[in-house]
Write an enzyme that holds these catalytic residues in place. Structure first.
Site, short mmCIF file in Angstrom:
data_model
loop_
_atom_site.label_atom_id
_atom_site.label_comp_id
_atom_site.label_asym_id
_atom_site.label_seq_id
_atom_site.Cartn_x
_atom_site.Cartn_y
_atom_site.Cartn_z
N THR A 229 57.72 48.46 13.27
CA THR A 229 58.46 47.60 12.62
C THR A 229 59.89 48.01 12.87
O THR A 229 60.68 46.94 13.06
CB THR A 229 58.07 47.74 11.11
OG1 THR A 229 56.78 47.23 10.71
CG2 THR A 229 58.92 46.84 10.03
N ALA A 230 60.38 49.24 12.52
CA ALA A 230 61.84 49.34 12.92
C ALA A 230 62.07 49.20 14.32
O ALA A 230 63.21 48.50 14.40
CB ALA A 230 61.79 50.85 12.40
N GLY B 69 52.45 48.94 12.17
CA GLY B 69 53.06 50.18 11.83
C GLY B 69 54.11 50.19 11.49
O GLY B 69 55.20 49.46 11.70
N CYS B 70 54.63 51.44 11.03
CA CYS B 70 55.80 51.70 10.45
C CYS B 70 56.87 51.74 11.59
O CYS B 70 58.07 51.20 11.65
CB CYS B 70 55.97 53.18 9.58
SG CYS B 70 55.13 54.49 10.63
N TYR B 71 56.73 52.85 12.62
CA TYR B 71 57.62 52.71 13.77
C TYR B 71 57.74 51.53 14.57
O TYR B 71 58.90 51.19 14.74
CB TYR B 71 57.07 53.76 14.91
CG TYR B 71 57.09 55.10 14.35
CD1 TYR B 71 58.46 55.89 14.31
CD2 TYR B 71 56.10 56.06 14.40
CE1 TYR B 71 58.53 57.32 13.79
CE2 TYR B 71 56.00 57.24 14.09
CZ TYR B 71 57.29 58.05 13.81
OH TYR B 71 57.27 59.21 13.48
#
Lengths: 344, 344, 344, 344
Positions: free
Chosen positions: A151-152, A147-149
């Protein structure tokens, strides 16, 4: 190499198509849609007019199309319906939805409020956080793209957790995202006049990326912990920033923190570690696959702040998916992903 | 009543002028400028064309103009130059800059990187966080109007600190602001193409509002602690949201937290306590003097998240200043401030 | 005086409610909804939480509620269904939709693609462009409140048409609007990620405001002409600017044009005529009922450019509706509408 | 091939660097600065951190650096100072400023309010509107790269002028631009809080691109005419749309107009002619070198509306410059410029 995309009319799918079309090892990109088969691509996606004139194909045609790899950019819950039947085919699969990410079925049910895919397939799926799972990705057949969150957040915090530089139970993650993360389907919460010039918080303490982050903390840093994680919608199209707070264990200095980050990321092209207290902003990674990281040690409170930012549609979705494809097929990992961020 | 404004060409000053012009107890608003005396107001401020046609006056004329109150919206460091000479006059002063907020001279020097105003004046100044300092404000002659971030953060977190519902040392404040908070002077960091469609973090661990918040936690909740506080610039004009995290002391439930907030704010018109986990967004207070608050108890981590939001130019500056004026002169506290938020 | 609003959950309705709540002659504002009767207002509209706690009432209750005036902010096509039954009641009606604006039934059918309301009611309706129809509005019982684009365009161009300073057939109107003009219902064309950071043109040569403008040019300036008119969506919430081009008749100079505008608008509070070539921007009227106007005479081409701007939700909708109410009831025309524009 | 860039810290320069760095025929890109020589690139431009770590070189070093081509992205008035000395060198020059575009010295003085460069150099310069000047560009040594507005306007309107489908004297061009067109230097007019959520008009009838468009209409379509042209600032970073209006000569139908456009542009990769009345939006060309065009014939007024849009930093600046370089060196014209628009 021939690649397929399911769900090209979503934002992740559009970026996948842009990247794969420019990838020198891909000879053809075939597009599939469950609901829009037969339609001309540029009727749906005006910016691709005259660039890529082709028809969307039916999902049923997929298995006979001789693909080497298929990317599924369908929403969570949808991909788990048709992906199982493709796993036995002789092709690799990268799923950008959340369905195959959570290993524990009860955890999946609790956060996603629905039934998970068959456990055997979930077990087989490799969580594709490339920098931390490269060897597994290389051997993988079914990749659950992160997921995007997560990953960061994970790229920013895993080194400190693994090196025991912070107390895990003190970890707080305050995340902010551009609105494209909510997808291409109109809703009140993404209506321009509703969200423009306004910052909102949503799904307080309830975001389904919480168990995904906790699971990776366990698998990658061998730490079993619960995190506090909140998400905000920022009036911008792309970009994620996570601001993370944790208590330091005793022996840490700014210099040693920098050294920890460098030891993990010096050879990673897509992770850029900045000097302490660099004023990061999301647009410095816009359109690129970079994850930028900085940090600040606060001696007054013995706490560290770690900041990371990504383009949610690149490193947070399509970019990392292509990075994983490159790894799976033994190609140069940066192939098709080296373009600079686009600024301003 | 006659009111003066110093610094009407700044954003706080513009809002002060809008509010005071519509205030039924104010018969005249006189405008002063150190650098632009003699200039027609609407030459500088096009949106006031034909609404308020008047000339900016010199600061030297101020003492002979028979004002009842003067608002200074000049930048930090500037107001401390001319305000001392006005304190002996028979008029009340509300300063919107940071100069008179910090009681301890060394703390001021450390965070503001300059010399503080005379200690006797600093001692005399009342910190105008109205809901928490009403009685002192009422007797005050010189009000140090609170900063925008501290106003949002303190209103949200003070009840929990005072009731010992949270562990003070665990407090983390993640703040986000619209760009008008940076003022009307152009710079690279507020250049449209630089910040549009982008979220940035700045002054990491170094914001001068940190000691202001810590001092108020001590004065209002009798707690001596250090906080972690970070600030982000959001691509929107107005609005502040603070997302605050702390560990709960033992006995707290969602219901008891709601009761704590209600016990402090049920009779406060400008503080709106929402149900637990309400999805707040900054535009719901746009153009109003409200501070909206919600919270979420996380049983998984025994942590609470408190969220507050304000319009930085109203409750975070001009609005609270007018609220303080109303209190100082014994007028109804909401006078001139009851207009609804403007949405969308 | 008691006022009712139908359609408060739309953007025009919200602004109506904000204005009427602060209007000193209105003692009560009652809210009606066809689809959401029984619901608590602030459940639908979070920014009104604790400001206006009341339930939405059923439309059926309206006639027995003893109202003096009702504002209908329902969409075009909806108000024509229930307004006819109210006309015989002893109350005044202001309709913000387009249904009663077009006098000619065939023209209505051609541009709105549906059947018009009964011709007798259409005939009875007064087109409420206040500055140009004040006497009729005063006697009116049913007001067709003008569209947002027509209001901006007509105020800017009518004086020149009436004075025969321009050739009517040469008139080109290039209009730009913020996205709130498209209403509160989500759609692809108002989805944040679709329209943010992007300017679009829509309904090219086909906008239903074209016949409305042409009709008013005929009725107000006694000129029968066809115009070219196009509309653009600007990535901002509020604001309309119309840039209008026409060929000058012989005898015109910048000075004489300024005099024409002043002769029409010097006594009009809500029309602000600026010096020639003033750099107007929409935010200078944000939140106000002003229509700002400037112009430029181009001797090279013997053409004039006229620019006007309004807040589409105020002078373009709710503000002008309240202005009309003031006129209808013989109150001061600016009552409840004198607040300055809000900037920034 | 070795390329140099002067002015990489401007927005045009940044995009030039991004494009040239990815261009397969360019082996090295050397960066020059008059004011910032010696500085590390990524200190100035954070988004290029770790991507391109190199020092800015002094302009004096340029002639001995063995370049094949130099791009000057310095502001108007600056490039005319140092470019003359480079013309005799054995290298090709593409100037992105306005200095060498206007052939007539008096016209230059009248609109630019300063002295033009030496007439002999101006005469030598080729106006690089690639699709219309390809053969001259191919032989050129000094290219005056077109302005952003003229590029969009001319591509849209030249075919109709050349084919005498419209009356030249009736031509009105209403242009709208994102704010990056104003460059990287902060000013009140580009200050975020000043321009966000607001649309403004500027330089009414006075924009220096007016004579540039008129000159090209003469040179490319052999028509001597004066145009009316106005420009607006839209709250977005990139993108230009021009909406153009003209009276049709007798024999024109939608079909024949489409045929005219196709006859000029069917073999032009970078010009995409859409169906009549397509709802264009600027983001459909974001990050690409495309110029998209549509039109609408209005039988009611016998007028045509032509709409074109470009990314002002690509086809309106750096993209067209690289396109010109490709032509000058006999490379494939699309080399380094084929990436799809980036959406959303």
């Amino acid at each position: 190499m021939r690649a397929g995309i399911i769900g090209v009319t979503g934002y992740g799918g559009m970026e996948l198509f842009r990247l794969l079309s420019a990838h020198t090892e891909i000879t053809e990109v075939v597009l599939y849609s469950s609901s829009k088969a037969g339609i001309e691509l540029s009727e749906e996606i005006q910016h691709l007019y005259h660039v890529h004139d082709q028809k969307l194909r039916s999902l049923k045609q997929l298995s006979s199309d001789g693909l080497d790899i298929v990317f599924s950019s369908a929403p969570s819950g949808v991909s788990s319906e048709f992906l199982p039947s493709l796993v036995d085919e002789n092709l690799k699969i990268i799923d950008l939805a959340g369905d195959f990410r959570i290993k524990d079925a009860d955890t999946y049910r609790a956060w996603y409020k629905k039934e998970p895919p068959p456990q055997s397939l979930v077990n087989q799926a490799v969580y594709g956080l490339t920098e931390w799972k490269r060897e597994e990705v290389q051997k993988g057949k079914l990749i659950a793209n992160p997921g995007c969150y997560p990953t960061a957040a994970l790229i920013g915090i895993l080194p400190l957790l693994k090196e025991k530089a912070i107390h895990p139970s003190s970890l707080v993650i305050d995340a902010k995202s551009g609105i494209s993360g909510a997808g291409a389907t109109p809703s009140k919460g993404t209506h321009f006049s509703q969200v423009n010039d306004s910052l909102g918080i949503y799904k307080i303490n309830q975001h389904q990326h919480i168990p995904e982050i906790e699971q990776s903390i366990q698998f990658c840093a061998d730490v079993d912990t619960k995190i506090t994680f909140n998400t905000h919608l920022v009036p911008m199209t792309r970009g994620i920033m996570t601001t993370m707070y944790a208590e330091l264990t005793d022996s840490v200095t700014p210099r040693s923190v920098k050294e920890i980050f460098e030891s993990y990321y010096d050879s990673e092209y897509f992770v850029r570690v900045h000097r302490e207290k660099a004023n990061l902003f999301t647009k410095q990674v816009y359109g690129s696959n970079f994850c930028d990281v900085t940090f600040a040690v606060d001696e007054r409170t013995n706490r560290i702040t770690v900041i990371s930012c990504i383009d949610n549609l690149l490193k947070g979705a399509a970019g990392q998916a292509v990075q994983n494809m490159n790894v799976m097929f033994g190609m140069e990992e940066t192939k098709g992903l080296k373009s600079s961020p686009m600024f301003p």
